[in-house]
Design an enzyme around this catalytic site. Structure first.
Site, short mmCIF file in Angstrom:
data_model
loop_
_atom_site.label_atom_id
_atom_site.label_comp_id
_atom_site.label_asym_id
_atom_site.label_seq_id
_atom_site.Cartn_x
_atom_site.Cartn_y
_atom_site.Cartn_z
N HIS A 22 0.83 -1.20 0.00
CA HIS A 22 0.00 0.00 0.00
C HIS A 22 0.86 1.25 0.00
O HIS A 22 0.56 2.24 -0.66
CB HIS A 22 -0.90 0.01 1.24
N CYS A 28 -1.14 0.81 -19.89
CA CYS A 28 -1.04 1.71 -18.74
C CYS A 28 -0.12 1.20 -17.63
O CYS A 28 -0.14 1.71 -16.53
CB CYS A 28 -2.42 2.00 -18.16
C1 PEP Z 1 -0.74 -2.99 -14.13
O1 PEP Z 1 -0.82 -4.12 -13.61
O2 PEP Z 1 0.03 -2.73 -15.07
C2 PEP Z 1 -1.53 -1.86 -13.63
C3 PEP Z 1 -1.59 -0.71 -14.26
O3 PEP Z 1 -2.19 -2.05 -12.47
P1 PEP Z 1 -1.48 -2.05 -11.04
O4 PEP Z 1 -0.06 -1.63 -11.22
O5 PEP Z 1 -2.29 -1.12 -10.21
O6 PEP Z 1 -1.62 -3.49 -10.64
#
Ligand code: PEP
Ligand code: MG
Length: 748
Positions: free
Chosen positions: A365, A678
């Site tokens: 977190h 992303c």
């Molecule tokens: C990912 O897994 O690339 C993503 C954008 O989500 P997180 O990093 O929040 O798991």
């Protein structure tokens, strides 16, 4: 030598305290101390060796050895008996030193006359500062009682060193908390910062290690223990029913220690010897920390950790010191902590320039918050809380996972130069802020930013992002002790859209579960949390919270267009179900007479390889797909993104991964489904360029990455880049990176 009684020990400590209280230079004090100890223990020799640097001990004062050897005789850690005491951090007691393994005769000291040897480490909270030695001609072995008494004396010396009693006596004595230290940790969040240490839990300073009245000290200890037991019981009752098995185990261990007679008895004995209650706690804590370093069994080590934590709490109760640091108390604060929860981290606010943790993980977190705050985070910086003092200068190099504590001026200077260059580059990027990321051959790439806090939104303007490609909604859930209210969430989502001023914001529904446990969610212990009950899996199995969140999103939109995506979808059916839930909520809101969004786009995050092979109908039904590269890569290579041992093992530009991404591009092209990327890799210029070259047209990244990515994209010919990649692939290369770098180096 006659058995020493407790009152003898108390007398010695009192004389020691008085000696230390006298005016005088560090050396004079040390000389007085060795004299005093030899005299009151009836030994021929007493010597103090202190660390000159991390590996060298130096004889700093002696009564009985050749005075000429002071500051001349040096030993490496582990060398000779003295070096062995330092290395093993435990006492050595022998009647015949010459017969001991590792004995090393140092002619300059004249110690050949002394066969009896007792050495104890001078240590504070597990950190060895030096060695205290007594020696005699008579070949005696010291009683357990004497060993103990000398340990107590060493403890007071360590405490006094901490308070600066010996400062002014050269490097050796100034060793603790003065020298430069480099920590090699792990990357939690990239970026760099220079500033000053802000300890989350400032070190407790014991100013009165020696006490006059053991009865008073015992009462103080017992009162503090009662308070501590109360705290532990409170923690247990709060955790009951909500905490997972692991957490409960820790709290049960706390309770066991808090009621442990053995622990209390040892502290009572220390007090009998003349220590104050807090010094007694620290002495036992030091012993625990020394053991922690030696115990190979992880379970036992954890329990010693628990005891250490409990000792800290006891010290805070006894001294009244504690509480958390305040960001305003130092300039450019860089938070240093063993670990920290997301709410606590957010409480420090946006003044923080960086965070360094002893524990933590990439997916923790704290890491999520650091990412949201866009500040560098280094994790696994072992022992930094023991080394750092509030206000120390500190450099966090989040790109390399390095931390320089109390850097020498040359290091700080070089680092400042590097940061100034980065700032200059950022300035350069500001000139292209309002220009599109159009390549030389006329392809435009949409650059969006990732966000997770309302406070991130101002970056939309500054960075030149077209919109928010990923709004992580976990933070509002993680930082509270109860489920956030729908009305509050709706208001927040509405404010986010207001701040975006008509630019698109893609909200990702709650990505939670397994390791990201909400404080109010019943914890399920899973053998393999990354592959466990998380994200959409939780949302579909227990849809209450997801429904509430979807309603909040609809209300937040208040008539504006809404874009929602679901995380961690592994198969078509999951997407259909989640989408159905959203459509249901829209109908419900309609029935309730609420304003509906002007249009709703429903997308999925592609984070598991399986989804890339979903039926065509999935690609047709999804309004858009966003590749969550952080997760996708970990599952593609079967390499845990949080495990330092493997997380950098596979290059994102590995041919297999790029080819896989290219197949996703092709499938989306077939159905005309909008595709974006992303994960963190989108913000790395070379990676971004390669993604664009294989056909991705939208990337979402940290706001600070938009400038560098755009700068590079505007300089290149994408078709040429594509050709370079294809040639590299055909050559059998493992990664296309070398070829792309080489090609870029040849660009003007
Ligand atoms: C990912 O897994 O690339 C993503 C954008 O989500 P997180 O990093 O929040 O798991
Ligand atoms: Mg993910």
């Amino acid at each position: 030598m006659a058995e020493k009684t407790d009152s003898d020990s108390r007398k010695l400590l009192r004389r020691l305290r008085d000696t230390l209280a006298e005016e005088g230079e560090g050396q004079e004090r040390l000389d007085n101390i060795t004299h005093l100890i030899a005299d009151s223990m009836g030994t021929d020799v007493c010597s103090i060796y202190l660390l000159r640097d991390a590996d060298t001990l130096e004889l700093c004062a002696t009564e009985g050895l050749n005075p000429e050897s002071v500051h001349q005789t040096r030993l490496r850690i582990g060398e000779g008996l003295v070096g062995r005491v330092a290395r093993e951090a435990s006492p050595m007691n022998t009647g015949d030193a010459t017969a001991e393994r590792g004995f090393r005769y140092m002619p300059e000291t004249g110690e050949e006359n002394f066969t009896s040897f007792l050495g104890v480490p001078i240590q504070r909270l597990g950190e060895t500062l030096g060695v205290l030695v007594v020696q005699s001609r008579d070949g005696r072995e010291h009683s357990e009682d004497e060993v103990y008494a000398l340990e107590v004396v060493a403890m007071v010396l360590a405490e006094m060193a901490e308070l600066g009693a010996f400062v002014g006596e050269g490097e050796a004595l100034a060793a603790p908390h003065q020298r430069q230290i480099l920590f090699r940790g792990g990357v939690g969040q990239e970026g760099a910062a220079i500033g000053h240490v802000l300890l989350h839990e400032p070190r407790v300073v014991v100013t009165n290690p020696v006490a006059d009245d053991p009865v008073v000290e015992n009462k103080r200890l017992h009162d503090a223990m009662d308070t501590l037991r109360g705290h532990v019981d409170d923690m247990l009752s709060v955790a009951m029913g909500t905490a997972g098995e692991e957490h409960m185990k820790v709290l049960e261990a706390y309770r066991m220690f808090a009621n442990s007679r053995g622990w209390v008895r040892r502290m009572e004995e220390d007090i009998e010897r003349g220590l104050s209650a807090e010094a007694a706690v620290e002495k036992e804590q030091s012993a625990v920390r020394a053991r922690m370093g030696r115990v190979p069994d992880p379970y036992l080590r954890e329990r010693l950790h628990d005891l250490d934590d409990l000792s800290n709490r006891l010290l805070r109760i006894l001294t009244g010191q504690g509480g958390t640091g305040e960001a305003g108390s130092v300039e450019n604060p860089i938070l240093v902590a063993r670990n920290i929860g997301p709410g606590e981290l957010l409480d420090y606010g946006r003044d923080l320039k960086g965070v360094v943790l002893e524990e933590g993980s990439v997916g923790s977190h704290a890491a999520i918050v650091a990412r949201a705050l866009a500040i560098p985070l280094v994790i696994h910086a072992e022992r930094i809380t023991a080394e750092a003092l509030n206000g120390d200068q500190i450099i966090v190099d989040g790109d390399q996972g390095l931390v320089h504590l109390r850097p020498e001026e040359t290091v700080a200077h070089a680092f400042r130069d590097k940061m100034a260059m980065q700032a200059k580059a950022q300035e350069r990027y500001s000139s292209i802020r309002s220009k599109p990321a159009r390549t030389r051959d006329g392809v435009t790439i949409g650059l969006h930013m990732n966000a997770g806090l309302m406070a991130d939104l101002p970056s939309l303007e500054g960075s030149g992002a077209e919109g928010v490609g990923l709004f992580r909604t976990e933070l509002q859930f993680l930082t509270r002790s109860t489920v956030p209210r729908r009305g509050d969430l709706a208001a927040l989502y509405g404010r986010v859209m207001d701040a975006a001023k008509g630019r698109k914001v893609v909200f990702r529904t709650l990505d939670i579960g397994s390791d990201k446990v909400l404080p109010y969610m019943k914890r399920v212990d899973e053998p393999n949390p990354a592959l466990g009950w998380r994200a959409i899996r939780v949302g579909l199995d227990k849809p209450g919270v997801m429904r509430m969140q979807l309603q909040a999103l609809i209300r937040g939109a208040a008539g504006r267009p809404l874009a929602v995506m679901f995380p961690f979808v592994a198969q078509f059916e999951e997407f259909k179900e989640a989408r159905g839930l959203l459509l249901e909520q829209i109908e419900r809101e309609r029935a309730l007479g609420h304003v509906l969004p002007e249009g709703v786009e429903i997308g999925a995050m592609l984070e598991t390889p399986s989804l890339a092979f979903a039926p065509r109908q999935f690609f047709e039904l999804a309004d858009f797909i966003s590749i969550g590269g952080n997760d996708l890569k970990q599952f593609f290579f079967a390499a845990d993104r949080e495990n330092e041992l493997v997380r950098r093992r596979y290059d994102t530009l590995n041919v297999s991964f790029l080819t896989f991404l290219e197949q996703i591009v092709a499938r989306c092209a077939e159905t005309g489904t909008t595709l974006s990327f992303c994960g963190e890799d989108a913000g790395r210029p070379i990676e971004a360029l390669c993604f664009a070259a294989i056909g991705l047209r939208t990337l979402s990244m940290r706001p600070a990455s938009i400038g560098p990515v755009k700068h590079l994209l505007r300089r290149v010919d994408l078709a040429e880049a594509r050709a370079v990649i294809d040639t590299a692939r055909a050559s059998g290369a493992q990664s296309v990176r070398p070829a792309v770098m080489d090609w870029l180096a040849r660009q003007t």
